[in-house]
Design an enzyme around this catalytic site. Sequence first.
Site, short mmCIF file in Angstrom:
data_model
loop_
_atom_site.label_atom_id
_atom_site.label_comp_id
_atom_site.label_asym_id
_atom_site.label_seq_id
_atom_site.Cartn_x
_atom_site.Cartn_y
_atom_site.Cartn_z
N HIS A 1 -7.52 -6.00 1.05
CA HIS A 1 -6.31 -5.11 1.29
C HIS A 1 -5.46 -5.71 2.38
O HIS A 1 -4.55 -5.25 2.83
CB HIS A 1 -6.83 -3.53 1.48
CG HIS A 1 -5.74 -2.64 1.25
ND1 HIS A 1 -4.99 -2.08 -0.03
CD2 HIS A 1 -4.84 -1.91 2.09
CE1 HIS A 1 -4.24 -1.51 0.17
NE2 HIS A 1 -4.04 -1.07 1.47
N SER B 1 0.77 -1.17 -0.12
CA SER B 1 0.08 0.17 -0.05
C SER B 1 0.68 1.26 0.02
O SER B 1 1.70 1.53 -0.85
CB SER B 1 -0.97 -0.09 1.13
OG SER B 1 -1.92 1.11 0.85
N ASP C 1 -10.28 -5.50 -3.30
CA ASP C 1 -9.60 -4.54 -2.19
C ASP C 1 -10.51 -3.22 -2.37
O ASP C 1 -10.76 -2.55 -3.47
CB ASP C 1 -8.46 -4.36 -2.92
CG ASP C 1 -7.39 -3.20 -2.10
OD1 ASP C 1 -8.04 -2.42 -1.74
OD2 ASP C 1 -6.19 -3.31 -1.72
N1 LIG Z 1 -7.38 2.61 10.00
C1 LIG Z 1 -8.02 2.48 8.67
C2 LIG Z 1 -7.40 1.28 7.88
C3 LIG Z 1 -6.03 1.39 7.83
C4 LIG Z 1 -5.33 0.36 7.08
O1 LIG Z 1 -5.89 -0.31 6.23
N2 LIG Z 1 -3.95 0.00 6.92
C5 LIG Z 1 -3.57 -0.78 6.05
C6 LIG Z 1 -2.51 -0.35 5.03
S1 LIG Z 1 -3.50 1.08 4.07
C7 LIG Z 1 -2.27 1.52 3.01
O2 LIG Z 1 -1.20 2.18 3.26
C8 LIG Z 1 -2.45 -1.54 6.87
O3 LIG Z 1 -1.77 -2.36 6.61
N3 LIG Z 1 -2.99 -1.70 8.43
C9 LIG Z 1 -2.68 -2.50 9.43
C10 LIG Z 1 -3.02 -3.60 9.56
O4 LIG Z 1 -2.48 -4.36 10.73
O5 LIG Z 1 -4.16 -4.13 8.82
C11 LIG Z 1 -9.42 2.14 8.68
O6 LIG Z 1 -9.91 2.09 9.89
O7 LIG Z 1 -10.23 2.10 7.73
#
Ligand SMILES: N[C@@H](CCC(=O)N[C@@H](CSC=O)C(=O)NCC(=O)O)C(=O)O
Length: 300
Positions: free
Chosen positions: A271, A158, A236
């Site tokens: 994602h 991402s 995604d």
């Molecule tokens: N907090 C957000 C969701 C944030 C999210 O999905 N972060 C991804 C990376 S997105 C792009 O850079 C991630 O890797 N999160 C960490 C995890 O452990 O999943 C929301 O609430 O929508």
Amino acid sequence: MAFTVKATIASFGGKLLKLSHPSSSTGTDMALNVFLPPQALDGKHTKVPVLIYLSGLTCSPDNCSEKGFFQHAAAQRGLAVVYPDTSPARGLNLPGDHDSWDFGEAASFYIDATREPFSSAYRMETYLAKELPDVLFSDAEVVGQYLDGSRVSITGHSMGGHGALTLYLKNPGKYASVSAFAPIANPTQCPWGEKAFAGYLGADNRAEWAKHDATELIKGWKGKDVKMLVDVGTGDNFYKQKQLLPENLEKAAKEAGVKGFQLRYQDGYDHSYYFMASFADDHVNHAAKHLKLPTSKAMF
Ligand SMILES: N[C@@H](CCC(=O)N[C@@H](CSC=O)C(=O)NCC(=O)O)C(=O)O
């Protein structure tokens, strides 16, 4: 000693080290995790090549270490994995760096900010491309003795996929290969990237933005074929919301006549780290192939 060891955890026959060190680029302490595969620890003093993994928005070095499953194939192939942090140290409390999850802390976009109040600490490109390799590979006591700094590949997820693709394209020859999971592939054209680049580089500075956009950078690629693998899940939501735009990167590579770019759409994947873990072996093996590591019987 450059690094403070916070934890040592057995993983897939190797060790995951949780480290921190003072950074002159960011002016803060920086956290990182390093996975040393069993081949680095067998007493034969063979230095192993390195895969750098850049995480996405909101992450620390722990998210992928715990649930990305990179250590599985990395242990088979004899590859170290370095998991840097996603921004300067936590707790700086700069104005605006906690207002939303997609800007500021844990959302550096891996560039050097030029606008106040971020320009003194948010220098992640300098940190990743220059300082971290210098510190890692010269460190004699904790990890440097195990790592071959002349053989490095890069990957990311991402926002980290954007970081990996742009560092690869900006520094021909520095990395043997690049791969990305669901990268923000055209940040100057999506809401996440526009917000970040406006805040770090200035809303009026679009010419500067293009220097940090993989789709723009690939148009000027002068090297040999790129060694670039990109996976995106068709389920995604961020892809559906047009935050990722991998099709723009593919089109730009095609129009520029760049060879070696591979984009795969993975049916139904989202994602999350379920997606990442499902294809982590492929990305480690992509790096291992270009780092010229021997194949392992355990792979098959
Ligand atoms: N907090 C957000 C969701 C944030 C999210 O999905 N972060 C991804 C990376 S997105 C792009 O850079 C991630 O890797 N999160 C960490 C995890 O452990 O999943 C929301 O609430 O929508």
